[in-house]
Design a protein around this motif. Structure first.
Motif, PDB file in Angstrom:
ATOM      1  N   GLU A 121       0.826  -1.195   0.000  1.00  0.00           N
ATOM      2  CA  GLU A 121       0.000   0.000   0.000  1.00  0.00           C
ATOM      3  C   GLU A 121       0.872   1.261   0.000  1.00  0.00           C
ATOM      4  OE1 GLU A 121      -3.370   1.998   2.758  1.00  0.00           O
ATOM      5  OE2 GLU A 121      -2.882  -0.101   3.132  1.00  0.00           O
ATOM      6  N   PHE A 122       1.923   1.228   0.818  1.00  0.00           N
ATOM      7  CA  PHE A 122       2.713   2.434   1.032  1.00  0.00           C
ATOM      8  C   PHE A 122       3.489   2.851  -0.215  1.00  0.00           C
ATOM      9  CE2 PHE A 122       6.754   4.379   2.289  1.00  0.00           C
ATOM     10  CZ  PHE A 122       6.267   5.490   2.935  1.00  0.00           C
ATOM     11  N   VAL A 123       4.148   1.887  -0.853  1.00  0.00           N
ATOM     12  CA  VAL A 123       5.026   2.259  -1.967  1.00  0.00           C
ATOM     13  C   VAL A 123       4.281   2.923  -3.120  1.00  0.00           C
ATOM     14  CG1 VAL A 123       6.687   1.403  -3.648  1.00  0.00           C
ATOM     15  CG2 VAL A 123       6.760   0.600  -1.298  1.00  0.00           C
ATOM     16  N   PRO A 124       3.187   2.334  -3.628  1.00  0.00           N
ATOM     17  CA  PRO A 124       2.528   3.011  -4.752  1.00  0.00           C
ATOM     18  C   PRO A 124       1.818   4.304  -4.369  1.00  0.00           C
ATOM     19  CG  PRO A 124       1.602   0.813  -4.358  1.00  0.00           C
ATOM     20  CD  PRO A 124       2.559   1.066  -3.280  1.00  0.00           C
ATOM     21  N   LEU A 125       1.228   4.357  -3.199  1.00  0.00           N
ATOM     22  CA  LEU A 125       0.353   5.493  -2.892  1.00  0.00           C
ATOM     23  C   LEU A 125       1.071   6.626  -2.166  1.00  0.00           C
ATOM     24  CD1 LEU A 125      -2.935   3.714  -1.856  1.00  0.00           C
ATOM     25  CD2 LEU A 125      -2.332   4.789  -4.012  1.00  0.00           C
ATOM     26  N   SER A 126       2.003   6.311  -1.293  1.00  0.00           N
ATOM     27  CA  SER A 126       2.548   7.366  -0.437  1.00  0.00           C
ATOM     28  C   SER A 126       4.021   7.655  -0.641  1.00  0.00           C
ATOM     29  CB  SER A 126       2.330   7.000   1.035  1.00  0.00           C
ATOM     30  OG  SER A 126       0.960   7.080   1.333  1.00  0.00           O
ATOM     31  N   LEU A 127       4.772   6.675  -1.144  1.00  0.00           N
ATOM     32  CA  LEU A 127       6.222   6.887  -1.181  1.00  0.00           C
ATOM     33  C   LEU A 127       6.591   8.063  -2.082  1.00  0.00           C
ATOM     34  CD1 LEU A 127       9.003   5.927  -0.299  1.00  0.00           C
ATOM     35  CD2 LEU A 127       9.092   4.546  -2.369  1.00  0.00           C
ATOM     36  N   THR A 128       6.045   8.057  -3.331  1.00  0.00           N
ATOM     37  CA  THR A 128       6.449   9.112  -4.255  1.00  0.00           C
ATOM     38  C   THR A 128       5.974  10.503  -3.811  1.00  0.00           C
ATOM     39  OG1 THR A 128       4.659   8.291  -5.616  1.00  0.00           O
ATOM     40  CG2 THR A 128       6.872   7.823  -6.354  1.00  0.00           C
ATOM     41  N   PRO A 129       4.709  10.690  -3.399  1.00  0.00           N
ATOM     42  CA  PRO A 129       4.343  12.037  -2.940  1.00  0.00           C
ATOM     43  C   PRO A 129       5.174  12.500  -1.755  1.00  0.00           C
ATOM     44  CG  PRO A 129       2.404  10.632  -3.035  1.00  0.00           C
ATOM     45  CD  PRO A 129       3.553   9.784  -3.396  1.00  0.00           C
ATOM     46  N   LEU A 130       5.486  11.539  -0.865  1.00  0.00           N
ATOM     47  CA  LEU A 130       6.274  11.888   0.308  1.00  0.00           C
ATOM     48  C   LEU A 130       7.664  12.360  -0.106  1.00  0.00           C
ATOM     49  CD1 LEU A 130       5.800  11.871   3.283  1.00  0.00           C
ATOM     50  CD2 LEU A 130       6.712   9.559   3.406  1.00  0.00           C
ATOM     51  N   LEU A 131       8.287  11.580  -1.021  1.00  0.00           N
ATOM     52  CA  LEU A 131       9.637  11.954  -1.473  1.00  0.00           C
ATOM     53  C   LEU A 131       9.599  13.294  -2.196  1.00  0.00           C
ATOM     54  CD1 LEU A 131      11.271   8.657  -2.743  1.00  0.00           C
ATOM     55  CD2 LEU A 131      11.883  10.035  -0.765  1.00  0.00           C
ATOM     56  N   ILE A 132       8.603  13.489  -3.075  1.00  0.00           N
ATOM     57  CA  ILE A 132       8.513  14.748  -3.819  1.00  0.00           C
ATOM     58  C   ILE A 132       8.339  15.904  -2.833  1.00  0.00           C
ATOM     59  CG2 ILE A 132       7.110  16.072  -5.430  1.00  0.00           C
ATOM     60  CD1 ILE A 132       6.500  13.467  -6.875  1.00  0.00           C
ATOM     61  N   GLY A 133       7.474  15.687  -1.831  1.00  0.00           N
ATOM     62  CA  GLY A 133       7.279  16.732  -0.828  1.00  0.00           C
ATOM     63  C   GLY A 133       8.577  17.067  -0.114  1.00  0.00           C
ATOM     64  N   ILE A 134       9.339  16.023   0.280  1.00  0.00           N
ATOM     65  CA  ILE A 134      10.594  16.267   1.000  1.00  0.00           C
ATOM     66  C   ILE A 134      11.578  17.012   0.110  1.00  0.00           C
ATOM     67  CG2 ILE A 134      12.604  15.124   1.990  1.00  0.00           C
ATOM     68  CD1 ILE A 134      10.739  12.933   2.962  1.00  0.00           C
ATOM     69  N   PHE A 135      11.717  16.533  -1.139  1.00  0.00           N
ATOM     70  CA  PHE A 135      12.675  17.187  -2.046  1.00  0.00           C
ATOM     71  C   PHE A 135      12.299  18.651  -2.265  1.00  0.00           C
ATOM     72  CE2 PHE A 135      13.816  12.948  -4.306  1.00  0.00           C
ATOM     73  CZ  PHE A 135      14.552  12.592  -3.197  1.00  0.00           C
ATOM     74  N   ALA A 136      10.996  18.897  -2.498  1.00  0.00           N
ATOM     75  CA  ALA A 136      10.555  20.279  -2.751  1.00  0.00           C
ATOM     76  C   ALA A 136      10.827  21.145  -1.529  1.00  0.00           C
ATOM     77  CB  ALA A 136       9.066  20.297  -3.086  1.00  0.00           C
TER      78      ALA A 136
END
Lengths: 309, 401
Positions: free
Chosen positions: A5-20
């Motif tokens: 559940e975590f990898v497809p739904l939350s990992l990428t938005p979380l990483l993008i948020g952190i990078f931004a």
């Protein structure tokens, strides 16, 4: 929570948020110390007309021309602010207010005048982005991180944001010494032969690049908040520039993670069904961090000022 | 169509909006002037963004108590409450921490706005229904404005204007010289608070028409525009009110005259047009005036240098100088000085010599400070003093050919 559940739904938005968040917080430190903190605010407003003009010229929503348009608008705004400030002999704050409100109004008007109903381009989107929608559909679990096939379908915002963060970090690392000197003592920097005007412009352009890339992924509200809140909170924690930058990166990551998690899962814990805006929540969390730092931070008072006044 | 709109012939609703917008524009321009003179123009940006959570909380409260969530007075009260919390945070941050005002403005602005957006999404997902059109507060929406709403705006604008009339003198004093005002015994921080309270009132009243993102333009642009035309604070206030009212009126009329012309952005763009006109064409402070002044100064310098060169028999190659001398009838086309030119040149050289005496003499210290290479010596010294200096220099000598 399972990896499926975590990898497809939350990992990428979380990483993008952190990078931004980190990409904005890094130049934000210097802007804060140079008393140019509101440049981020101005840039994030003027990006709108840039994107609309790019859309009108190309007729399609594609990333490259829009980024170019946004960056162009940011440069135009910086030049206009400087021109109005010098030609009209107006204080910088007011000149900035004149320029960014006018350009934003122009952007809104263009948007209303053109038929953008068929594409996803509206003011609300520009303001608070849609971090939640940047999901990675091809992932099935943690193992997908090693799967070339699935990695090819990562949301494009992720590598773009990572690249931006890398570029911003490189700029600051390369010019660390001159940036530090010219930020704290511009006159001394000039006697050393540092071209402070060019350096200041380069810093603003770096900030604009970070803002435009982040804006594309997460909306303008995170950009403004991350330019100012983590560096401001970090300023209360340390008297060293190195310490301040380190704290600000920590605070930016903390805001992104907590904001995202609270927005996504907080309402569920409270019994509601739907998530709230992640961008808004990240900004709110960074504000809470700033409030705590402003109340309890070890270096919160002006140096030399008596305590408790 | 536009003419009809300007003459308020487009129906009841459009007329209401135009009148309300004009009153708002006047009070925003007048209030913004004090903010601008106090060099705190961008504080209004923080205040306006800080209204968003209040609007949402007011909506949620009113809806959860079973009332109509869209009651304008309730929403405006809510926005005023959260704007004052934001203002308090801003003042606390600047007074009690090491943050400068711009950083405090930015953090209050972004955090409150972010929290407001969180609340907006809560309202959307709660399904309290009918969306409330709260997004209209971001960019303003005058479509379907009710008579009651227009009355709230009109009365709000008029009351703000009245309050400004009452406290304009202390506000002017504080804006120009806070230390002096404090020494006179004025409560500077209270007057500052009153000023911010007025800004808040304008923002809250303007939310419905121009929206919270663009209301700051109505506070800043007219004041900056008016500043170009005069050096007197009371005129700046009047002109700013005029510019604000005019742009709000024209903007509201234009937006009513055609579809897809949102009121807020149009008002901002009209006031920017006024600003641009002032920036370019205002007397004294405008760009055109500055350019003309520069050219006038350049001509005087070139003419003076040309005359000195003539007097000392040096050849002149510089084109502008030659043209000026020729146009003045001081040299002939072949570059030889005319009689008039010789007389003017001799006078210029003699004046230069007189100035040299003045500047080397301690007794003439005050006059010597006025020397800038262009000033006529007769405008500084009396005829008697010049005669005395001429006695020191000696009589005129023949100019070598």
């Amino acid at each position: 929570m399972s990896g499926e559940e975590f990898v497809p739904l939350s990992l990428t938005p979380l990483l993008i948020g952190i990078f931004a968040a980190v990409a904005c917080a890094l130049p934000g430190n210097f802007l804060l110390l140079r008393k140019q903190a509101l440049i981020g605010d101005a840039i994030s407003h003027v990006v709108l007309p840039g994107i609309v003009v790019a859309f009108l010229l190309t007729g399609a929503i594609s990333a490259a021309p829009m980024m170019l348009g946004a960056a162009g608008a940011a440069v135009v705004a910086v030049v206009l602010i400087e021109a109005i400030r010098r030609l009209g002999r107006i204080e910088p704050g007011a000149a900035m207010g004149v320029v960014f409100t006018t350009m934003f109004a122009g952007g809104v008007l263009l948007l209303e005048q053109t038929d953008t109903s068929s594409v996803h381009l509206d003011v609300e989107h520009a303001l608070y982005g849609n971090l939640e929608s940047l999901i990675w559909l091809d992932a099935v679990g943690w193992s997908s991180l090693l799967d070339v096939q699935a990695l090819a379908h990562l949301p494009v915002e992720l590598p773009r944001m990572a690249l931006t963060l890398l570029a911003v970090t490189l700029f600051i690392a390369m010019f660390w010494r001159v940036l530090k000197i010219s930020t704290f003592d511009e006159g001394f920097a000039r006697t050393l032969g540092i071209r402070t005007n060019l350096l200041g412009l380069a810093l603003v352009i770096t900030a604009a690049v970070a803002a435009v890339a982040a804006f594309d992924a997460v909306g303008s509200i995170i950009v403004i908040a991350m330019f100012i809140c983590p560096p401001a909170a970090a300023r209360m924690m340390s008297n060293q520039l190195e310490g301040q930058v380190a704290w600000s990166v920590g605070f930016a990551v903390l805001s992104a993670v907590f904001g995202y998690v609270l927005a996504g899962y907080g309402p569920l814990w409270l019994g509601a069904q739907d998530a709230v805006s992640a961008a808004g929540m990240i900004a709110t969390v960074s504000g809470v961090i700033l409030a705590v730092a402003a109340r309890f931070g070890p270096c919160r008072t002006r140096s030399g000022a008596p305590v408790g006044v | 169509m536009l003419i009809d709109a300007l003459l308020l012939q487009l129906g009841y609703n459009a007329t209401l909006v135009a009148i309300g917008a004009t009153l708002l524009g006047i009070s925003a321009g007048v209030t913004g002037t004090f903010l601008f003179l106090r060099k705190r123009a961008l504080v209004s940006d923080a205040i306006s963004h800080a209204t968003l959570p209040g609007v949402c909380i007011a909506f949620l409260l009113m809806a959860s108590f079973g009332g109509d969530g869209r009651n304008l007075i309730g929403l405006l009260l809510g926005s005023a409450a959260s704007a004052s919390v934001g203002l308090w945070c801003l003042n606390w941050l600047t007074r009690n921490t090491r943050l400068a005002e711009d950083a405090a403005i930015g953090s209050v602005l972004s955090v409150f706005f972010g929290f407001g957006i969180v609340l907006l999404t809560v309202i959307q997902t709660l399904g309290v229904g009918r969306q409330a059109g709260l997004e209209g507060f971001l960019l303003g929406s005058t479509a379907g404005m009710l008579w009651a709403d227009a009355m709230v705006i009109a009365v709000g604008g008029a009351v703000t204007l009245l309050l400004i009339l009452l406290i304009r003198r202390p506000m002017t004093l504080v804006a120009f010289d806070p230390e002096y005002a404090a020494a006179r015994g004025l409560p500077v921080s209270k007057i500052d608070m009153a000023m911010m309270g007025l800004v808040m009132a304008v923002t809250v009243v303007g939310l419905k028409i121009v929206g919270l993102i663009l209301i700051v333009a109505l506070l800043i642009i007219p004041a900056v525009t008016a500043r170009f035309w005069t050096e007197r604070s009371d005129y700046v206030v009047l002109l700013a009110g005029l510019a604000g009212g005019l742009s709000a009126y024209i903007g509201a009329a234009m937006s009513a005259s055609a579809p897809n012309l949102p009121t807020g952005p149009i008002i901002v763009l009209v006031s920017f047009a006024l600003f641009l006109f002032s920036l370019l064409f205002a007397p004294n402070r405008g760009v055109l005036a500055a350019v003309l002044r520069h050219f006038r100064f350049q001509r005087r310098v070139h003419l003076r240098q040309g005359l000195l060169a003539l007097a000392q028999g040096q050849p002149i190659y510089e084109k502008l100088t030659l043209r000026l001398l020729r146009n003045g009838g001081l040299v002939r086309a072949d570059g030889v000085a005319t009689d008039k030119g010789k007389a003017r040149a001799a006078k210029a050289l003699r004046d230069e010599r007189r100035w040299a005496v003045v500047r080397s003499d301690q007794a003439h210290e005050a006059a010597a400070a006025l020397y800038d290479g262009l000033r006529q010596i007769e405008s500084v010294l009396t005829q008697d003093q010049i005669t005395e200096i001429d006695r020191q220099i000696g009589g005129p000598k023949e100019v070598l050919a």
